[in-house]
Design an enzyme around this catalytic site. Structure first.
Site, PDB file in Angstrom:
ATOM      1  N   HIS A  18       0.818  -1.211   0.000  1.00 22.87           N
ATOM      2  CA  HIS A  18       0.000   0.000   0.000  1.00 22.87           C
ATOM      3  C   HIS A  18       0.852   1.261   0.000  1.00 22.87           C
ATOM      4  CE1 HIS A  18      -4.409  -0.995   0.676  1.00 22.87           C
ATOM      5  NE2 HIS A  18      -3.820  -2.153   0.470  1.00 22.87           N
ATOM      6  N   VAL A  49       1.075   3.992  -3.722  1.00 20.65           N
ATOM      7  CA  VAL A  49       0.668   5.403  -3.733  1.00 20.65           C
ATOM      8  C   VAL A  49       1.883   6.294  -3.483  1.00 20.65           C
ATOM      9  CG1 VAL A  49      -0.808   7.140  -2.670  1.00 20.65           C
ATOM     10  CG2 VAL A  49      -1.578   4.767  -2.813  1.00 20.65           C
ATOM     11  N   ASP A 103       7.561   5.671   0.038  1.00 14.27           N
ATOM     12  CA  ASP A 103       8.061   6.838   0.765  1.00 14.27           C
ATOM     13  C   ASP A 103       7.480   6.929   2.161  1.00 14.27           C
ATOM     14  OD1 ASP A 103       5.813   9.492  -0.404  1.00 14.27           O
ATOM     15  OD2 ASP A 103       5.460   7.414   0.211  1.00 14.27           O
ATOM     16  N   GLU A 111      -3.636   9.113   3.898  1.00 12.52           N
ATOM     17  CA  GLU A 111      -3.996   7.836   3.245  1.00 12.52           C
ATOM     18  C   GLU A 111      -4.534   6.849   4.274  1.00 12.52           C
ATOM     19  OE1 GLU A 111      -0.082   7.998   0.618  1.00 12.52           O
ATOM     20  OE2 GLU A 111      -0.780   5.924   0.919  1.00 12.52           O
ATOM     21  N   PRO A 140      -5.391  -1.240  -5.826  1.00 15.63           N
ATOM     22  CA  PRO A 140      -6.327  -2.302  -6.232  1.00 15.63           C
ATOM     23  C   PRO A 140      -7.104  -2.847  -5.039  1.00 15.63           C
ATOM     24  CG  PRO A 140      -4.241  -2.646  -7.302  1.00 15.63           C
ATOM     25  CD  PRO A 140      -4.039  -1.476  -6.384  1.00 15.63           C
ATOM     26  N   HIS A 158      -1.027 -13.848  -1.820  1.00 19.31           N
ATOM     27  CA  HIS A 158      -2.317 -14.277  -1.304  1.00 19.31           C
ATOM     28  C   HIS A 158      -2.326 -15.760  -0.948  1.00 19.31           C
ATOM     29  CE1 HIS A 158      -4.730 -10.649  -3.120  1.00 19.31           C
ATOM     30  NE2 HIS A 158      -3.852 -10.291  -2.195  1.00 19.31           N
ATOM     31  N   THR A 159      -1.152 -16.370  -0.943  1.00 24.67           N
ATOM     32  CA  THR A 159      -1.064 -17.751  -0.457  1.00 24.67           C
ATOM     33  C   THR A 159      -1.131 -17.767   1.075  1.00 24.67           C
ATOM     34  OG1 THR A 159       0.256 -19.783  -0.472  1.00 24.67           O
ATOM     35  CG2 THR A 159       1.463 -17.723  -0.452  1.00 24.67           C
ATOM     36  N   ASP A 175      -6.146 -18.228   1.033  1.00 19.53           N
ATOM     37  CA  ASP A 175      -5.826 -19.538   0.456  1.00 19.53           C
ATOM     38  C   ASP A 175      -6.554 -20.593   1.280  1.00 19.53           C
ATOM     39  OD1 ASP A 175      -4.717 -22.019  -0.153  1.00 19.53           O
ATOM     40  OD2 ASP A 175      -2.659 -21.328  -0.126  1.00 19.53           O
TER      41      ASP A 175
END
Lengths: 226, 343
Positions: free
Chosen positions: B88, B92, B96, B107, B180, B210-211, B259
């Site tokens: 994340h 964006v 930094d 954010e 996303p 995402h495992t 998963d």
């Protein structure tokens, strides 16, 4: 209560009771002789003897029969909800722990049967791979791929057993479902390489694993986890 | 006469020593370069380097590693959380540390960021590093190193992290929606990644994170009941998995494993799941239904070593996105990761 005692226990019990029975029988005979006519005495003695032997027979034989009847009832009920009743019942019955098992235990036994298939198929594939007679490189590559898939199937089934132990039935079902799918990948590889012959032994094992998984899924499905 | 002889001898010896020392140092540098090239790591940006803190703060990586390890041992769910937090940040305004800023309208305050975690771990690492090497190690670097360490603890591969990032001063809530969220199609995802310098291979490889980890039901609830306004579930979702998810998603905030088969193992099951329609997010499943990315999914599904090495490469590329270096880029070394200096 019957299950707590083995047949030999009952037999020895009856033997010793027979000893005391005979001594009390003698006493009874003496009593009858004192008070009643001979023929009634014989009749009573004969019938009590028959009764005694019938009881003996009942305990000896009936022990095992009562044993089986009471505990296959659950197995039959469970298997009736699966796709392959005969496969289900024979697999469960041949496991010594099945008579004492609750539905969850029966599910674990079935998953165990599936695991045994997956593991032995992995061993079979491994031996084929290391067989010096196998020199076709494409065939070897496909065999290696198949070995991986059946290994994953075994691991997924192992996870399913843990899920059942933790009573996480939806994931238990998912894990068996995954194990059922993995052999397809192996079979598809052979389909993609028409020059290769899909070994009949592997086809037999694939079929067996899928059927066993179907049965296990049928048992777990019954647990109303949704 | 004798004195001159001794002196010149001394000079020669000193020269020899200096030559030996410099050649050894040069040789080591060469070896390092060779390893970098041979392991085909993405060449770090001109101003990022693996040995950036070797003289400024030699204990930096060690301290980060030790803290991350201690926290994850107590809470293993932090491992995927830190990997996600790093993503994340980089998605964006580059890597930094902007995601860490904790002011009104940042954010972090956005709706999309509500399930992010790991901030306290970064704060604790920062405090320790400020004690040890004041105003030296940037928050962006801490987060990047922490993501690498978290990956290893989750069972993933190792990679060398180039350092030298500076911390940004701007963080806007509306920009958090750029990241996303799980409903995009592949074209949108590819465009987004291309915008930050990553390609299709990176998309499929990085999705492999995402495992491990979990997602809130909010991210895929539409797949269960009303997909794309059809009033029906997503047809590319395995029926049994659908039943499981419907049962487990009573609320949008409920958590489900990404998963389903090996939820806490860093492996390629994520990809084999996709081939069986057992992907959780719409974006996960799309990787297999889209003809462009499907071959990569199949490749990773069947070659665990390939996945591991590509994942490491893609993570280094991710860590190099939009980095601020030197005074020209207006970056700073934040003293407290929650606030811009002097605020």
């Amino acid at each position: 209560m019957l299950t707590r005692f083995s047949t030999s226990h009952i037999l020895s019990l009856l033997f010793y009771s027979q000893q005391s029975y005979h001594s009390s029988q003698l006493k009874l005979e003496a009593c009858w002789n004192q008070h009643f006519l001979d023929h009634t005495h014989t009749l009573v003695m004969a019938s009590s003897k028959i009764l005694y032997h019938l009881l003996l027979l009942f305990f000896v034989l009936g022990d095992t029969r009562l044993y089986v009847n009471g505990d296959t009832k659950l197995m039959k009920k469970t298997c009736r909800h699966t796709k392959y009743y005969d496969l289900c019942f024979s697999s469960l019955k041949s496991d010594p722990t099945s008579s004492n098992a609750d539905p969850r235990g029966l599910a674990m036994i079935m998953v165990g049967v599936a695991m045994a298939n997956a593991t032995s198929t992995s061993s079979y594939l491994s031996s084929q791979l290391h067989n010096p007679a196998t020199n076709d490189t494409t065939f070897k590559r496909v065999l290696k791929e198949c070995l991986d898939k059946y290994t994953y199937a075994g691991e997924s089934l192992q996870a399913s057993v843990q899920d059942l132990a933790d009573q996480v039935y939806d994931y238990a079902y998912m894990h068996v479902s995954a194990a059922k799918d993995y052999p397809n990948v192996c079979h598809n590889l052979f389909k993609q390489n028409p020059a290769l012959v899909y070994p009949p032994e592997l086809a037999r094992r694939e079929n067996a694993l899928k059927h066993i998984c179907d049965v296990a899924m049928g048992i777990i499905d019954d647990f109303n986890w949704y | 006469m004798k004195h001159h002889y001794c002196f010149s001898l001394f000079l020669i010896l000193v020269m020899l020593e200096l030559i030996t020392i410099s050649s050894v140092a040069y040789g080591q540098g060469n070896v390092l370069k060779k390893t970098l090239n041979s392991s085909s790591l993405h060449r770090p940006k001109a101003s990022l380097s693996i040995d950036y803190y070797h003289r400024k703060c030699p204990d930096a990586e060690g301290i980060i590693s030790q803290k991350v390890s201690a926290w994850i041992k107590k809470d293993p769910t932090l491992a995927p959380a830190i990997i996600r937090l790093h993503f994340h940040d980089c998605a964006v305004r580059g890597c930094d540390g902007s995601i860490l800023l904790n002011h009104k309208g940042s954010e972090r305050s956005a709706f999309e960021s509500r399930t992010l975690k790991g901030f306290q771990l970064i704060d604790e690492i920062k405090s320790e590093l400020e004690r040890r090497c004041p105003e030296t190690v940037s928050c962006a670097d801490i987060l990047t190193a922490a993501a690498r360490d978290a990956t290893i603890l989750a069972g993933g591969p190792f990679w060398e992290v180039p350092f030298g990032r500076k911390d940004g001063r701007t963080s806007l809530a509306r920009e958090a929606s750029m990241v996303p969220h799980g409903h995009e199609n592949i074209t949108t995802l590819l465009e987004f990644l291309q915008g930050i310098g990553l390609d299709m291979l990176d998309l499929v490889a990085l999705s492999g994170s995402h495992t491990v980890g979990r997602s809130t039901c909010h991210s895929f609830m539409d797949r269960l009941y009303n997909f794309n306004g059809t009033g029906k579930p997503d047809p590319s979702l395995n029926v049994n998995y659908l039943m499981l998810l419907r049962k487990r998603c009573k609320r949008e905030s409920d958590l489900v494993y990404l998963d389903a088969i090996t939820p806490r193992t860093f492996d390629t099951t994520y990809y084999t799941n996709l081939m069986r329609k057992v992907g959780l997010l719409s974006t996960d499943q799309s990787l297999y239904s889209d003809a462009r990315t499907a071959p990569f999914v199949e490749a990773f599904a069947t070659q665990p070593f390939l996945f591991r090495s590509q994942f490491a490469v893609s993570m280094v590329k991710l860590g190099n996105v939009g980095v601020l270096t030197g005074s020209t880029d207006k970056g700073e070394i934040r003293v407290n990761c929650n606030y811009v200096n002097g605020a």
